[in-house]
Motif scaffolding. Sequence first.
Motif, PDB file in Angstrom:
ATOM      1  N   CYS A 181       0.830  -1.210   0.000  1.00  0.00           N
ATOM      2  CA  CYS A 181       0.000   0.000   0.000  1.00  0.00           C
ATOM      3  C   CYS A 181       0.865   1.260   0.000  1.00  0.00           C
ATOM      4  O   CYS A 181       0.506   2.259  -0.616  1.00  0.00           O
ATOM      5  N   GLY A 182       1.989   1.200   0.707  1.00  0.00           N
ATOM      6  CA  GLY A 182       2.898   2.356   0.727  1.00  0.00           C
ATOM      7  C   GLY A 182       3.483   2.642  -0.642  1.00  0.00           C
ATOM      8  O   GLY A 182       3.572   3.797  -1.066  1.00  0.00           O
ATOM      9  N   PHE A 183       3.877   1.594  -1.352  1.00  0.00           N
ATOM     10  CA  PHE A 183       4.415   1.771  -2.700  1.00  0.00           C
ATOM     11  C   PHE A 183       3.345   2.308  -3.649  1.00  0.00           C
ATOM     12  O   PHE A 183       3.599   3.220  -4.441  1.00  0.00           O
ATOM     13  N   TYR A 184       2.140   1.755  -3.549  1.00  0.00           N
ATOM     14  CA  TYR A 184       1.029   2.217  -4.377  1.00  0.00           C
ATOM     15  C   TYR A 184       0.716   3.681  -4.086  1.00  0.00           C
ATOM     16  O   TYR A 184       0.493   4.469  -5.000  1.00  0.00           O
ATOM     17  N   SER A 185       0.719   4.049  -2.815  1.00  0.00           N
ATOM     18  CA  SER A 185       0.424   5.431  -2.437  1.00  0.00           C
ATOM     19  C   SER A 185       1.517   6.387  -2.887  1.00  0.00           C
ATOM     20  O   SER A 185       1.231   7.503  -3.329  1.00  0.00           O
ATOM     21  N   ALA A 186       2.769   5.966  -2.774  1.00  0.00           N
ATOM     22  CA  ALA A 186       3.873   6.824  -3.223  1.00  0.00           C
ATOM     23  C   ALA A 186       3.785   7.071  -4.729  1.00  0.00           C
ATOM     24  O   ALA A 186       4.007   8.200  -5.200  1.00  0.00           O
ATOM     25  N   THR A 187       3.439   6.031  -5.476  1.00  0.00           N
ATOM     26  CA  THR A 187       3.259   6.196  -6.920  1.00  0.00           C
ATOM     27  C   THR A 187       2.095   7.136  -7.212  1.00  0.00           C
ATOM     28  O   THR A 187       2.178   8.004  -8.091  1.00  0.00           O
ATOM     29  N   GLY A 188       1.001   6.985  -6.465  1.00  0.00           N
ATOM     30  CA  GLY A 188      -0.155   7.868  -6.643  1.00  0.00           C
ATOM     31  C   GLY A 188       0.161   9.309  -6.284  1.00  0.00           C
ATOM     32  O   GLY A 188      -0.317  10.242  -6.937  1.00  0.00           O
ATOM     33  N   ILE A 189       0.977   9.519  -5.257  1.00  0.00           N
ATOM     34  CA  ILE A 189       1.374  10.878  -4.868  1.00  0.00           C
ATOM     35  C   ILE A 189       2.152  11.548  -5.987  1.00  0.00           C
ATOM     36  O   ILE A 189       1.897  12.705  -6.339  1.00  0.00           O
ATOM     37  N   ILE A 190       3.096  10.817  -6.561  1.00  0.00           N
ATOM     38  CA  ILE A 190       3.904  11.379  -7.654  1.00  0.00           C
ATOM     39  C   ILE A 190       3.019  11.726  -8.851  1.00  0.00           C
ATOM     40  O   ILE A 190       3.106  12.824  -9.415  1.00  0.00           O
ATOM     41  N   PHE A 191       2.151  10.791  -9.241  1.00  0.00           N
ATOM     42  CA  PHE A 191       1.306  11.020 -10.410  1.00  0.00           C
ATOM     43  C   PHE A 191       0.313  12.160 -10.176  1.00  0.00           C
ATOM     44  O   PHE A 191       0.149  13.031 -11.029  1.00  0.00           O
ATOM     45  N   MET A 192      -0.352  12.160  -9.022  1.00  0.00           N
ATOM     46  CA  MET A 192      -1.360  13.196  -8.769  1.00  0.00           C
ATOM     47  C   MET A 192      -0.728  14.568  -8.557  1.00  0.00           C
ATOM     48  O   MET A 192      -1.355  15.588  -8.872  1.00  0.00           O
ATOM     49  N   THR A 193       0.495  14.607  -8.058  1.00  0.00           N
ATOM     50  CA  THR A 193       1.210  15.891  -7.979  1.00  0.00           C
ATOM     51  C   THR A 193       1.445  16.433  -9.377  1.00  0.00           C
ATOM     52  O   THR A 193       1.246  17.633  -9.633  1.00  0.00           O
ATOM     53  N   PHE A 194       1.862  15.554 -10.287  1.00  0.00           N
ATOM     54  CA  PHE A 194       2.067  15.975 -11.674  1.00  0.00           C
ATOM     55  C   PHE A 194       0.766  16.486 -12.295  1.00  0.00           C
ATOM     56  O   PHE A 194       0.739  17.547 -12.932  1.00  0.00           O
ATOM     57  N   VAL A 195      -0.335  15.749 -12.078  1.00  0.00           N
ATOM     58  CA  VAL A 195      -1.629  16.150 -12.648  1.00  0.00           C
ATOM     59  C   VAL A 195      -2.085  17.478 -12.045  1.00  0.00           C
ATOM     60  O   VAL A 195      -2.536  18.378 -12.760  1.00  0.00           O
ATOM     61  N   TRP A 196      -1.956  17.628 -10.738  1.00  0.00           N
ATOM     62  CA  TRP A 196      -2.385  18.860 -10.074  1.00  0.00           C
ATOM     63  C   TRP A 196      -1.557  20.067 -10.536  1.00  0.00           C
ATOM     64  O   TRP A 196      -2.105  21.136 -10.798  1.00  0.00           O
ATOM     65  N   VAL A 197      -0.244  19.881 -10.695  1.00  0.00           N
ATOM     66  CA  VAL A 197       0.604  20.979 -11.175  1.00  0.00           C
ATOM     67  C   VAL A 197       0.243  21.334 -12.615  1.00  0.00           C
ATOM     68  O   VAL A 197       0.161  22.525 -12.966  1.00  0.00           O
ATOM     69  N   MET A 198       0.011  20.330 -13.440  1.00  0.00           N
ATOM     70  CA  MET A 198      -0.367  20.617 -14.829  1.00  0.00           C
ATOM     71  C   MET A 198      -1.701  21.348 -14.906  1.00  0.00           C
ATOM     72  O   MET A 198      -1.863  22.292 -15.689  1.00  0.00           O
TER      73      MET A 198
ATOM     74  N   SER B 210      -2.931  23.259 -12.635  1.00  0.00           N
ATOM     75  CA  SER B 210      -2.784  24.577 -12.021  1.00  0.00           C
ATOM     76  C   SER B 210      -2.026  25.550 -12.902  1.00  0.00           C
ATOM     77  O   SER B 210      -2.341  26.738 -12.946  1.00  0.00           O
ATOM     78  N   THR B 211      -1.004  25.054 -13.593  1.00  0.00           N
ATOM     79  CA  THR B 211      -0.146  25.961 -14.361  1.00  0.00           C
ATOM     80  C   THR B 211      -0.458  25.994 -15.858  1.00  0.00           C
ATOM     81  O   THR B 211      -0.447  27.059 -16.454  1.00  0.00           O
ATOM     82  N   GLN B 212      -0.720  24.826 -16.447  1.00  0.00           N
ATOM     83  CA  GLN B 212      -0.922  24.761 -17.895  1.00  0.00           C
ATOM     84  C   GLN B 212      -2.104  23.854 -18.243  1.00  0.00           C
ATOM     85  O   GLN B 212      -1.943  22.788 -18.841  1.00  0.00           O
ATOM     86  N   PRO B 213      -3.328  24.235 -17.900  1.00  0.00           N
ATOM     87  CA  PRO B 213      -4.478  23.356 -18.157  1.00  0.00           C
ATOM     88  C   PRO B 213      -4.810  23.207 -19.635  1.00  0.00           C
ATOM     89  O   PRO B 213      -5.509  22.263 -20.006  1.00  0.00           O
ATOM     90  N   PHE B 214      -4.303  24.088 -20.480  1.00  0.00           N
ATOM     91  CA  PHE B 214      -4.621  24.006 -21.911  1.00  0.00           C
ATOM     92  C   PHE B 214      -3.936  22.821 -22.578  1.00  0.00           C
ATOM     93  O   PHE B 214      -4.290  22.440 -23.685  1.00  0.00           O
ATOM     94  N   PHE B 215      -2.927  22.192 -21.919  1.00  0.00           N
ATOM     95  CA  PHE B 215      -2.280  21.002 -22.474  1.00  0.00           C
ATOM     96  C   PHE B 215      -3.101  19.731 -22.232  1.00  0.00           C
ATOM     97  O   PHE B 215      -2.859  18.702 -22.859  1.00  0.00           O
ATOM     98  N   ILE B 216      -4.054  19.783 -21.320  1.00  0.00           N
ATOM     99  CA  ILE B 216      -4.895  18.628 -21.021  1.00  0.00           C
ATOM    100  C   ILE B 216      -6.254  18.874 -21.673  1.00  0.00           C
ATOM    101  O   ILE B 216      -7.002  19.752 -21.268  1.00  0.00           O
ATOM    102  N   THR B 217      -6.559  18.092 -22.688  1.00  0.00           N
ATOM    103  CA  THR B 217      -7.792  18.307 -23.445  1.00  0.00           C
ATOM    104  C   THR B 217      -8.925  17.464 -22.885  1.00  0.00           C
ATOM    105  O   THR B 217      -8.705  16.464 -22.196  1.00  0.00           O
ATOM    106  N   GLY B 218     -10.144  17.868 -23.172  1.00  0.00           N
ATOM    107  CA  GLY B 218     -11.317  17.111 -22.790  1.00  0.00           C
ATOM    108  C   GLY B 218     -11.866  17.454 -21.423  1.00  0.00           C
ATOM    109  O   GLY B 218     -12.771  16.784 -20.948  1.00  0.00           O
ATOM    110  N   ILE B 219     -11.340  18.482 -20.784  1.00  0.00           N
ATOM    111  CA  ILE B 219     -11.837  18.875 -19.468  1.00  0.00           C
ATOM    112  C   ILE B 219     -12.713  20.107 -19.642  1.00  0.00           C
ATOM    113  O   ILE B 219     -12.269  21.127 -20.158  1.00  0.00           O
ATOM    114  N   GLU B 220     -13.966  20.016 -19.192  1.00  0.00           N
ATOM    115  CA  GLU B 220     -14.880  21.145 -19.316  1.00  0.00           C
ATOM    116  C   GLU B 220     -14.705  22.157 -18.185  1.00  0.00           C
ATOM    117  O   GLU B 220     -14.716  23.356 -18.413  1.00  0.00           O
ATOM    118  N   ASP B 221     -14.543  21.668 -16.958  1.00  0.00           N
ATOM    119  CA  ASP B 221     -14.394  22.549 -15.801  1.00  0.00           C
ATOM    120  C   ASP B 221     -13.020  22.305 -15.185  1.00  0.00           C
ATOM    121  O   ASP B 221     -12.809  21.339 -14.444  1.00  0.00           O
TER     122      ASP B 221
END
Length: 99
Positions: free
Chosen positions: A7-24, A26-37
């Motif tokens: 579970c710790g390994f799974y969570s660490a992987t999720g933290i890294i991925f979700m940090t990347f998604v959240w930063v993207m 927050s800073t450059q949402p126009f690179f992620i297509t298909g999001i309405e809100d």
Amino acid sequence: MLSPPCCGFYSATGIIFMTFVWVMLSTQPFFITGIEDVEQARNNAFGALITFCVTFAISAVMMLKDKGTGREYDTGDQDFNRLNIDLKQNYGSVPTDSY
């Protein structure tokens, strides 16, 4: 039930991925297509990030708690002996024909 290291390994992987998604988001949402809100997507990504952080913290606490209990399997101690008792007592004896 999954083990705390898994579970710790799974969570660490999720933290890294979700940090990347959240930063993207927050800073450059126009690179992620298909999001309405974008605001809702950013909030959901942050919520998932916090969930992974809590799961990682719980896994770390469980691993540290289990660290002090000792080994789970020890053949040298009689309390944890899983060997055949007869083989252990007669080890090295010479076989005979008498029954």
